[in-house]
Design an enzyme around this catalytic site. Sequence first.
Site, PDB file in Angstrom:
ATOM      1  N   ARG A 174     -31.647 -25.729 -17.402  1.00 24.61           N
ATOM      2  CA  ARG A 174     -30.312 -26.239 -17.701  1.00 24.61           C
ATOM      3  C   ARG A 174     -29.800 -27.100 -16.555  1.00 24.61           C
ATOM      4  O   ARG A 174     -30.079 -26.798 -15.389  1.00 24.61           O
ATOM      5  CB  ARG A 174     -29.324 -25.072 -17.851  1.00 24.61           C
ATOM      6  CG  ARG A 174     -29.432 -24.283 -19.105  1.00 24.61           C
ATOM      7  CD  ARG A 174     -28.434 -23.117 -19.088  1.00 24.61           C
ATOM      8  NE  ARG A 174     -28.878 -22.015 -18.228  1.00 24.61           N
ATOM      9  CZ  ARG A 174     -28.336 -21.687 -17.070  1.00 24.61           C
ATOM     10  NH1 ARG A 174     -27.320 -22.365 -16.583  1.00 24.61           N
ATOM     11  NH2 ARG A 174     -28.803 -20.658 -16.385  1.00 24.61           N
ATOM     12  N   HIS A 185     -35.171  -3.028 -27.395  1.00 24.00           N
ATOM     13  CA  HIS A 185     -35.382  -4.095 -26.401  1.00 24.00           C
ATOM     14  C   HIS A 185     -34.531  -3.838 -25.165  1.00 24.00           C
ATOM     15  O   HIS A 185     -33.568  -3.069 -25.209  1.00 24.00           O
ATOM     16  CB  HIS A 185     -35.012  -5.463 -26.980  1.00 24.00           C
ATOM     17  CG  HIS A 185     -36.057  -6.026 -27.895  1.00 24.00           C
ATOM     18  ND1 HIS A 185     -36.065  -5.783 -29.243  1.00 24.00           N
ATOM     19  CD2 HIS A 185     -37.137  -6.819 -27.649  1.00 24.00           C
ATOM     20  CE1 HIS A 185     -37.105  -6.397 -29.797  1.00 24.00           C
ATOM     21  NE2 HIS A 185     -37.770  -7.026 -28.858  1.00 24.00           N
ATOM     22  N   LYS A 217     -31.180  -8.595 -23.926  1.00 26.39           N
ATOM     23  CA  LYS A 217     -31.444  -9.322 -25.181  1.00 26.39           C
ATOM     24  C   LYS A 217     -30.131  -9.625 -25.897  1.00 26.39           C
ATOM     25  O   LYS A 217     -29.277  -8.753 -26.035  1.00 26.39           O
ATOM     26  CB  LYS A 217     -32.399  -8.522 -26.086  1.00 26.39           C
ATOM     27  CG  LYS A 217     -32.788  -9.320 -27.330  1.00 26.39           C
ATOM     28  CD  LYS A 217     -34.033  -8.771 -27.999  1.00 26.39           C
ATOM     29  CE  LYS A 217     -34.392  -9.548 -29.261  1.00 26.39           C
ATOM     30  NZ  LYS A 217     -34.716 -10.971 -29.002  1.00 26.39           N
TER      31      LYS A 217
HETATM   32  N1  LIG Z   1     -41.521 -15.186 -29.974  1.00 30.98           N
HETATM   33  C1  LIG Z   1     -41.874 -14.342 -29.022  1.00 30.98           C
HETATM   34  O1  LIG Z   1     -43.036 -13.879 -28.922  1.00 30.98           O
HETATM   35  C2  LIG Z   1     -40.851 -13.963 -27.992  1.00 30.98           C
HETATM   36  C3  LIG Z   1     -39.603 -14.509 -28.087  1.00 30.98           C
HETATM   37  N2  LIG Z   1     -38.681 -14.273 -27.099  1.00 30.98           N
HETATM   38  C4  LIG Z   1     -37.425 -15.000 -27.225  1.00 30.98           C
HETATM   39  O2  LIG Z   1     -37.411 -16.044 -26.248  1.00 30.98           O
HETATM   40  C5  LIG Z   1     -36.071 -16.329 -25.883  1.00 30.98           C
HETATM   41  C6  LIG Z   1     -35.924 -16.267 -24.364  1.00 30.98           C
HETATM   42  O3  LIG Z   1     -36.145 -14.951 -23.932  1.00 30.98           O
HETATM   43  P1  LIG Z   1     -36.086 -14.579 -22.371  1.00 30.98           P
HETATM   44  O4  LIG Z   1     -37.090 -15.366 -21.604  1.00 30.98           O
HETATM   45  O5  LIG Z   1     -36.126 -13.094 -22.304  1.00 30.98           O
HETATM   46  O6  LIG Z   1     -34.600 -15.086 -22.006  1.00 30.98           O
HETATM   47  P2  LIG Z   1     -34.006 -15.548 -20.601  1.00 30.98           P
HETATM   48  O7  LIG Z   1     -32.536 -15.514 -20.753  1.00 30.98           O
HETATM   49  O8  LIG Z   1     -34.651 -14.771 -19.502  1.00 30.98           O
HETATM   50  O9  LIG Z   1     -34.501 -17.064 -20.468  1.00 30.98           O
HETATM   51  C7  LIG Z   1     -33.987 -18.133 -21.196  1.00 30.98           C
HETATM   52  C8  LIG Z   1     -34.022 -19.351 -20.287  1.00 30.98           C
HETATM   53  O10 LIG Z   1     -33.687 -20.516 -21.035  1.00 30.98           O
HETATM   54  C9  LIG Z   1     -32.898 -21.324 -20.218  1.00 30.98           C
HETATM   55  N3  LIG Z   1     -32.128 -22.276 -21.015  1.00 30.98           N
HETATM   56  C10 LIG Z   1     -31.116 -22.026 -21.888  1.00 30.98           C
HETATM   57  N4  LIG Z   1     -30.630 -23.186 -22.380  1.00 30.98           N
HETATM   58  C11 LIG Z   1     -31.353 -24.189 -21.820  1.00 30.98           C
HETATM   59  C12 LIG Z   1     -31.329 -25.601 -21.918  1.00 30.98           C
HETATM   60  N5  LIG Z   1     -30.451 -26.235 -22.700  1.00 30.98           N
HETATM   61  N6  LIG Z   1     -32.229 -26.327 -21.199  1.00 30.98           N
HETATM   62  C13 LIG Z   1     -33.138 -25.697 -20.433  1.00 30.98           C
HETATM   63  N7  LIG Z   1     -33.204 -24.359 -20.273  1.00 30.98           N
HETATM   64  C14 LIG Z   1     -32.325 -23.611 -20.970  1.00 30.98           C
HETATM   65  C15 LIG Z   1     -32.009 -20.341 -19.453  1.00 30.98           C
HETATM   66  O11 LIG Z   1     -31.430 -20.924 -18.293  1.00 30.98           O
HETATM   67  C16 LIG Z   1     -33.018 -19.258 -19.116  1.00 30.98           C
HETATM   68  O12 LIG Z   1     -33.708 -19.517 -17.911  1.00 30.98           O
HETATM   69  C17 LIG Z   1     -35.203 -15.344 -26.656  1.00 30.98           C
HETATM   70  O13 LIG Z   1     -34.738 -15.956 -27.835  1.00 30.98           O
HETATM   71  C18 LIG Z   1     -36.182 -14.213 -26.987  1.00 30.98           C
HETATM   72  O14 LIG Z   1     -35.806 -13.465 -28.107  1.00 30.98           O
HETATM   73  C19 LIG Z   1     -38.938 -13.486 -26.027  1.00 30.98           C
HETATM   74  C20 LIG Z   1     -40.160 -12.896 -25.899  1.00 30.98           C
HETATM   75  C21 LIG Z   1     -41.219 -13.070 -26.882  1.00 30.98           C
HETATM   76  O1  LIG Z   2     -36.041 -10.995 -26.409  1.00 30.56           O
HETATM   77  C1  LIG Z   2     -37.143 -10.429 -26.204  1.00 30.56           C
HETATM   78  O2  LIG Z   2     -37.430  -9.906 -25.121  1.00 30.56           O
HETATM   79  C2  LIG Z   2     -38.130 -10.439 -27.298  1.00 30.56           C
HETATM   80  N1  LIG Z   2     -37.852 -11.136 -28.345  1.00 30.56           N
HETATM   81  C3  LIG Z   2     -38.676 -11.306 -29.489  1.00 30.56           C
HETATM   82  C4  LIG Z   2     -37.958 -10.774 -30.706  1.00 30.56           C
HETATM   83  O3  LIG Z   2     -36.759 -11.074 -30.874  1.00 30.56           O
HETATM   84  O4  LIG Z   2     -38.582 -10.073 -31.498  1.00 30.56           O
HETATM   85  C5  LIG Z   2     -40.069 -10.781 -29.299  1.00 30.56           C
HETATM   86  C6  LIG Z   2     -40.213  -9.583 -28.420  1.00 30.56           C
HETATM   87  O5  LIG Z   2     -39.905  -8.444 -29.142  1.00 30.56           O
HETATM   88  C7  LIG Z   2     -39.400  -9.697 -27.134  1.00 30.56           C
END
Ligand SMILES: NC(=O)C1=CN([C@@H]2O[C@H](COP(=O)(O)OP(=O)(O)OC[C@H]3O[C@@H](n4cnc5c(N)ncnc54)[C@H](O)[C@@H]3O)[C@@H](O)[C@H]2O)C=CC1
Ligand SMILES: O=C(O)C1=N[C@H](C(=O)O)C[C@H](O)C1
Length: 269
Positions: free
Chosen positions: A38, A158, A162
Amino acid sequence: MQNVPGLVVTGASGRMGQMLIRTIAASDKARLVGCLERSGHPWVGRDVGECMGGAALGVLVTDDPLEAFVQAQGVIDFTAPAATVEFAALAAQARAVHVIGTTGLDPVQIAAIEAAARHAVIVRAGNMSLGVNLLVRLTQKVAQALDADWDVEVVEAHHRMKVDAPSGTALMLGQAAANGRGVTLDSAMVSGRDGITGARERGTIGFSAIRGGDVVGEHDVIFAAEGERIVLRHLATDRAIFARGALRAALWGQDQKPGHYDMMDVLGI
Ligand SMILES: NC(=O)C1=CN([C@@H]2O[C@H](COP(=O)(O)OP(=O)(O)OC[C@H]3O[C@@H](n4cnc5c(N)ncnc54)[C@H](O)[C@@H]3O)[C@@H](O)[C@H]2O)C=CC1
Ligand SMILES: O=C(O)C1=N[C@H](C(=O)O)C[C@H](O)C1
């Protein structure tokens, strides 16, 4: 290393961002060419390896998405819904494969991503792990085999940070149960029970969310009938499973035609 795909990681300082950077830096199948955060974030303008407390990786964190995306073949994006919608349009403009792990997207945001996928490859999944995607398949099969005498409940846990519920994974599992039953999830979903709810309605699919501590991600799909219960469970103990899946998706996407894909497509299951 010059002939392997160059990847950008968005949300570089996040829980998943840092895991993705480590995973790509350790891989010989891709190279890290950009990191995004960001505007105003303290990491912007600094070497990402040093920001993470290690050796320099030779990649400066930027807050300019298009500048980063045009030099990449793939963008791995685990950030927030509004940011992901913006990145989908820009990644399509740069013709970079966009791997989306971000959850909590609403239907309007998903439609915007689908529009971008007419011009570029997008792989999007609420969970990128092999185990969860297999569990989705199993859930659909079990739901198909059982009738509505079996109540379906999806329970997820979680970490305390989250921001969305139900989790993206819980929604994938609920959708699989609905598909197996031959109903729409919208018509069957019940979430966040509280107060005098009345007895459970036959055929509904319930969702419950627990938030606390540092839980990486835990999901149960419960099929409950008179006198017996089946519980299908996935426990994530390391975010590396999501990062490995996302890297695999970014590499797989290099050979695909424009479209909106998921991890089932990537894994061929
Ligand atoms: N599909 C999957 O396998 C998984 C999905 N997730 C999802 O991923 C997302 C992130 O999770 P976390 O890493 O735990 O969150 P987090 O809050 O630790 O990281 C998110 C990052 O995105 C950045 N960010 C937000 N808006 C931005 C922008 N406009 N430009 C650049 N950077 C920006 C934030 O500053 C932060 O560093 C969540 O939606 C979570 O549910 C998380 C783990 C696994
Ligand atoms: O936010 C997380 O941490 C995760 N998000 C994903 C979800 O919304 O299911 C995947 C994983 O469970 C971790």
